[in-house]
Scaffold this active site. Sequence first.
Site, mmCIF file in Angstrom:
data_model
loop_
_atom_site.group_PDB
_atom_site.id
_atom_site.type_symbol
_atom_site.label_atom_id
_atom_site.label_comp_id
_atom_site.label_asym_id
_atom_site.label_seq_id
_atom_site.Cartn_x
_atom_site.Cartn_y
_atom_site.Cartn_z
ATOM 1 N N TRP A 1 21.624 -39.243 -10.715
ATOM 2 C CA TRP A 1 20.648 -38.337 -11.317
ATOM 3 C C TRP A 1 19.587 -39.105 -12.093
ATOM 4 C CZ3 TRP A 1 20.411 -33.907 -9.203
ATOM 5 C CH2 TRP A 1 21.576 -33.271 -8.737
ATOM 6 N N GLU B 1 0.825 -1.211 0.000
ATOM 7 C CA GLU B 1 0.000 0.000 0.000
ATOM 8 C C GLU B 1 0.862 1.265 0.000
ATOM 9 O OE1 GLU B 1 -2.046 -2.971 2.882
ATOM 10 O OE2 GLU B 1 -0.054 -2.623 2.022
ATOM 11 N N ARG C 1 13.449 -24.185 -4.725
ATOM 12 C CA ARG C 1 14.210 -23.915 -3.499
ATOM 13 C C ARG C 1 14.264 -22.418 -3.207
ATOM 14 N NH1 ARG C 1 19.598 -27.785 -4.166
ATOM 15 N NH2 ARG C 1 18.521 -29.812 -4.018
ATOM 16 N N CYS D 1 -0.303 0.256 7.661
ATOM 17 C CA CYS D 1 -0.777 0.680 6.340
ATOM 18 C C CYS D 1 -2.201 1.231 6.401
ATOM 19 C CB CYS D 1 -0.717 -0.493 5.356
ATOM 20 S SG CYS D 1 0.960 -1.005 4.984
ATOM 21 N N CYS E 1 -2.374 -3.838 7.297
ATOM 22 C CA CYS E 1 -2.007 -4.007 8.700
ATOM 23 C C CYS E 1 -2.403 -2.772 9.508
ATOM 24 C CB CYS E 1 -0.511 -4.274 8.830
ATOM 25 S SG CYS E 1 0.549 -2.936 8.233
#
Length: 349
Positions: free
Chosen positions: A178, A53, A192, A87, A78
């Site tokens: 692999w 915001e 990840r 905000c 918030c």
Amino acid sequence: MKLQEKYIKRCIELAKNGLGTTYPNPMVGSVIVLNDVIIGEGWHQKAGEPHAEVNAINAVKDKSLLKNATIYVSLEPCSHFGKTPPCANLIVESGIKNVVIGIVDSNSKVSGRGVELLKNNGCNVVVGVLENECYALNKRFFTFHNKKRPFVILKWAASKDGFLDKIRTVNDEISPNWISNQYSQQLVHKLRAQENAILVGTNTALADNPSLTTRSWFGNNPIRVVIDRTSKIPSNYHLFDGSVKTIVFSEVKDLISVNGNVIFEPIDFSKNVPHQICEVLYKYEIQSVIIEGGAQTLQSFIAADLWDEAYVFIGDVIFNNGLKAPKLEKTISEITKISNDNLCVYLNS
């Protein structure tokens, strides 16, 4: 498409720019609209930095337009002081009277209070626009606050005939066998970078000596988590190199780390290990974790029904025998072809 949905959808698109960088905060996007024209937009980029915001309001060049504009935000603003000011207060102070919110924040520090503050200060507030989509955007955040545990993602690669690995001998090199191709491996590194932590069991650590980093993708390395019940993993393995924060679960009490980036957490291995792990990760405010193996660790989380998504890569190889892959009985939500690999995505509904 309804006007409100149109702009909340844009908020969601903006928020996704923060995937993997906002922990422990949620991803949030915001747009400010006047006469069906966006005059300002922004998203939350990193914890401790301005919220969506704030960035949207700052992007509006002529602040006199705000009193007649509508601010759209994917998550409830918030209303408390954290690393940044509230905000909801800023929206009121900026003179914005119309506020459209995708979904209410389930964090007890915020939940409903931002909406209440806005209404008490004369704002017209609409809540619940594309609510399901806004929930999905922050599935990690909502799982963490609602279930008091991380969002758990299972990930493994299996051969065409259903094996995770060949049978290892003492003469085998300590490195992965692999199964998936280089494109699938790069996608794993992207995953990840998006998640908060990554976990492996003792056998995987001993057989592969993994780094569990994002070497093939730009982004933050996840926190490494390893199960090492009886301290079998040698101290010179990559997991203990101190380059990334690492949490080690062990039954050995009072272990002292020689590196401040390696933390030992004692648990009772005679009880529900996945639940204990989730409790500890919650304590460290870890919102998501990828369980990368091995078979025993993955199956333990499946048996405990402690998982939310599963990414299963089926490689174009045949082992004939070896270590059997875990089994899921949930519905596959998506199958994607990655060169000669198949990626199957399961959801635990």
